[in-house]
Design an enzyme around this catalytic site. Structure first.
Site, short mmCIF file in Angstrom:
data_model
loop_
_atom_site.label_atom_id
_atom_site.label_comp_id
_atom_site.label_asym_id
_atom_site.label_seq_id
_atom_site.Cartn_x
_atom_site.Cartn_y
_atom_site.Cartn_z
N GLY A 1 -6.60 -4.57 24.85
CA GLY A 1 -6.75 -4.78 26.29
C GLY A 1 -8.20 -5.13 26.62
N SER A 2 -9.13 -4.54 25.87
CA SER A 2 -10.55 -4.86 26.08
C SER A 2 -10.80 -6.33 25.79
CB SER A 2 -11.43 -4.00 25.17
OG SER A 2 -11.16 -2.65 25.36
N ASP B 1 -3.07 -0.23 32.56
CA ASP B 1 -2.43 1.07 32.80
C ASP B 1 -1.23 0.93 33.73
OD1 ASP B 1 -4.44 2.16 31.32
OD2 ASP B 1 -5.63 2.83 33.03
N SER C 1 -2.59 -3.84 27.84
CA SER C 1 -3.00 -3.20 26.58
C SER C 1 -1.80 -2.56 25.90
CB SER C 1 -4.04 -2.12 26.89
OG SER C 1 -4.20 -1.27 25.77
N HIS D 1 -0.78 3.70 25.73
CA HIS D 1 -0.24 2.97 26.88
C HIS D 1 1.29 2.99 26.98
CE1 HIS D 1 -4.41 1.30 27.36
NE2 HIS D 1 -4.12 1.93 28.47
N ASN E 1 -12.70 -14.45 17.39
CA ASN E 1 -11.41 -14.24 16.73
C ASN E 1 -10.86 -12.92 17.26
OD1 ASN E 1 -9.20 -13.73 15.23
ND2 ASN E 1 -10.20 -13.78 13.25
C1 LIG Z 1 -7.64 0.28 32.68
C2 LIG Z 1 -7.92 -0.05 31.24
N1 LIG Z 1 -8.41 -1.26 30.95
C3 LIG Z 1 -8.67 -1.61 29.68
C4 LIG Z 1 -8.44 -0.75 28.64
C5 LIG Z 1 -8.74 -1.18 27.25
O1 LIG Z 1 -7.59 -1.38 26.49
P1 LIG Z 1 -7.67 -1.29 24.89
O2 LIG Z 1 -7.77 0.15 24.52
O3 LIG Z 1 -6.40 -1.90 24.42
O4 LIG Z 1 -8.86 -2.05 24.47
C6 LIG Z 1 -7.94 0.54 28.90
C7 LIG Z 1 -7.70 1.56 27.88
O5 LIG Z 1 -7.31 1.59 26.82
C8 LIG Z 1 -7.65 0.89 30.24
O6 LIG Z 1 -7.16 2.10 30.53
#
Ligand SMILES: Cc1ncc(COP(=O)(O)O)c(C=O)c1O
Length: 442
Positions: A92-93, A197, A218, A223, A296
């Site tokens: 998700g990041s 979320d 994500s 999740h 990547n």
């Molecule tokens: C609101 C929100 N955005 C982004 C992320 C980031 O997702 P990921 O952990 O898959 O990088 C998270 C948490 O994991 C989140 O709670």
């Protein structure tokens, strides 16, 4: 050599011998020992099917990296979230990074030094890519009913430099989306929706993640659905989808995915062509022509295979989450002088990610309640960063004390899980534990 159906049968038999503890059935049949069995705030809810598909993707997949399973997951996901295109990535990041990076592309907006508004209470990687992309974050405070971005402040914060907003729906519960969309339309602001979320939540029946020009998702283990790790960007705009795909795949010009990725001439039928004319007139393989300055951020194909199974279960998992949320909410609403719970937004049908509690009395602190719960083996979590400006790497971006509600969240808010595979006994234990603590202060 075994047939595919025989392999599947064998894998199923093997996995059913040891049903994962995280399965819907797993926790119910496990012996729950109050105070000893750890009640996780979240975690994967898997059955043998996810494992079967993951193993099968390894055994029979033509491409270990993003291939047919990822492609099929993207297609199904787009239908679910109500967008035309989805591009899967590794988290998700990364999805947030891709959304913001896409704004810089010559093929989209070509933005350089713009202001992006974002709530100061956040998950860090909703804000980090604003800075990483060379944009300027402009913070606004949150409102205390839902902990979502304060829309009054949003209206006041928009200037001629503001080109975009990025925010996350807090624990699955949206802000007033009618008003937010009106503001964006009126002021011509791009909405980037962090729906990491909020998968499965709706506003007036429309899925969250379908409102923004782009939305991120994500599949991290915590999740609503998970592939262990993984992310997705969804959009209705074909050019943006191509830019995102390219940025996630080294900057590559060729956007062939799934079966097309393995085809001789590519989806366009012109794989070997004079792609860089007039500057370079030789014939080039499109797979080695670059249209973006990329990364990547690709996922593994088995993550797509798992995602496909999980997506089918999402609505069933949502029902379980909503049931647990309601159970806690109904039991604790008799303590309005002690705590504030997340208020379900009118017009929303939230797929709750967690159950937030803000301590509003001075008779006990958040830490008193959190320690009490943790000692009873009930996991708790802060609402992510709280006020991000208190954290060292972000401190240069502003004064945390300019955001009084965010300071309250930092000091007084936490959440517990509504993990869908909890048994009734576990739900009752968490509820009664909270009730037992609060009634002492009533
Ligand atoms: C609101 C929100 N955005 C982004 C992320 C980031 O997702 P990921 O952990 O898959 O990088 C998270 C948490 O994991 C989140 O709670």
């Amino acid at each position: 050599m075994l047939q595919d159906s025989q392999i599947r049968k064998l894998v199923r038999q093997l996995v059913s011998q040891s049903l994962p503890i995280t399965s819907m059935k797993g926790l119910e049949t496990n012996n729950f020992i109050p105070g000893k069995t750890r009640i996780q705030y979240s975690g994967p809810t898997w059955d043998s099917k996810e494992i079967e598909e993951a193993i099968f993707a390894l055994l029979r997949g033509k491409w270990l990296s993003a291939g047919e399973n990822v492609y099929n997951f993207e297609e199904e996901f787009s239908k679910f979230v109500g967008k035309k295109y989805s591009v899967m990535c590794n988290s998700g990041s990364s999805a947030n990074l891709l959304m913001l990076s896409a704004l810089k592309s010559r093929r989209t907006f070509g933005f350089k030094e713009i202001e992006v508004i974002t709530p100061v209470v956040c998950f860090p990687t909703t804000v980090a890519p604003i800075v990483q992309c060379g944009f300027k974050p402009k913070f606004i405070d949150v409102e205390m009913d839902t902990l979502n971005l304060d829309l009054d402040q949003l209206e006041r914060a928009i200037t001629s430099k503001t080109k975009a907003i990025i925010f996350a729906h807090v624990l699955g519960n949206p802000p007033d989306m009618d008003r937010l969309m009106n503001i964006c339309r009126k002021k011509k602001i791009i909405l980037l929706e962090d729906a990491c979320d909020a998968l499965g939540s709706n506003w007036r029946g429309k899925p969250l993640g379908s409102f923004g020009l782009m939305s991120s998702h994500s599949f991290y283990a915590a999740h609503h659905i998970t592939a262990g790790e993984g992310g997705m960007v969804s959009t209705n705009n074909k050019i943006i989808a191509d830019v995102i795909r390219s940025m996630a795949w080294w900057g590559r010009a060729c956007t062939c995915v799934g079966f097309a990725n393995l085809s001789l001439k590519g989806e366009c039928g012109r794989r070997f062509s004079k792609w860089l004319r007039p500057k370079y007139c030789g014939i080039l393989d499109h797979k080695y022509v670059y249209k973006e300055i990329g990364y990547n951020l690709k996922p593994l194909d088995l993550q797509g295979a798992i995602g496909l199974v999980q997506l089918k279960k999402l609505l069933q998992l949502k029902k379980a989450r909503q049931r647990i949320f309601k159970n806690y909410y109904d039991a604790l609403k008799k303590y309005p002088k002690l705590i504030k719970m997340a208020k379900p937004s009118v017009n929303a049908d939230a797929n709750w990610f967690g159950f937030s509690i803000t301590v509003i009395t001075n008779r006990f602190s958040r830490n008193d309640l959190v320690s009490y719960l943790e000692n009873r083996s009930i996991q708790t979590r802060n609402y992510f960063s709280g006020n991000i400006l208190f954290h060292t790497p972000y401190a240069y971006l502003g004064n945390p004390h300019d955001y009084p509600n965010a300071c309250q969240v930092m000091e007084r808010t936490f959440f517990i899980g509504v993990q869908p595979n909890m048994s009734d006994e576990m739900i009752g234990y968490v509820r009664d534990s909270l009730d037992g603590f609060l009634k002492r202060y009533q």
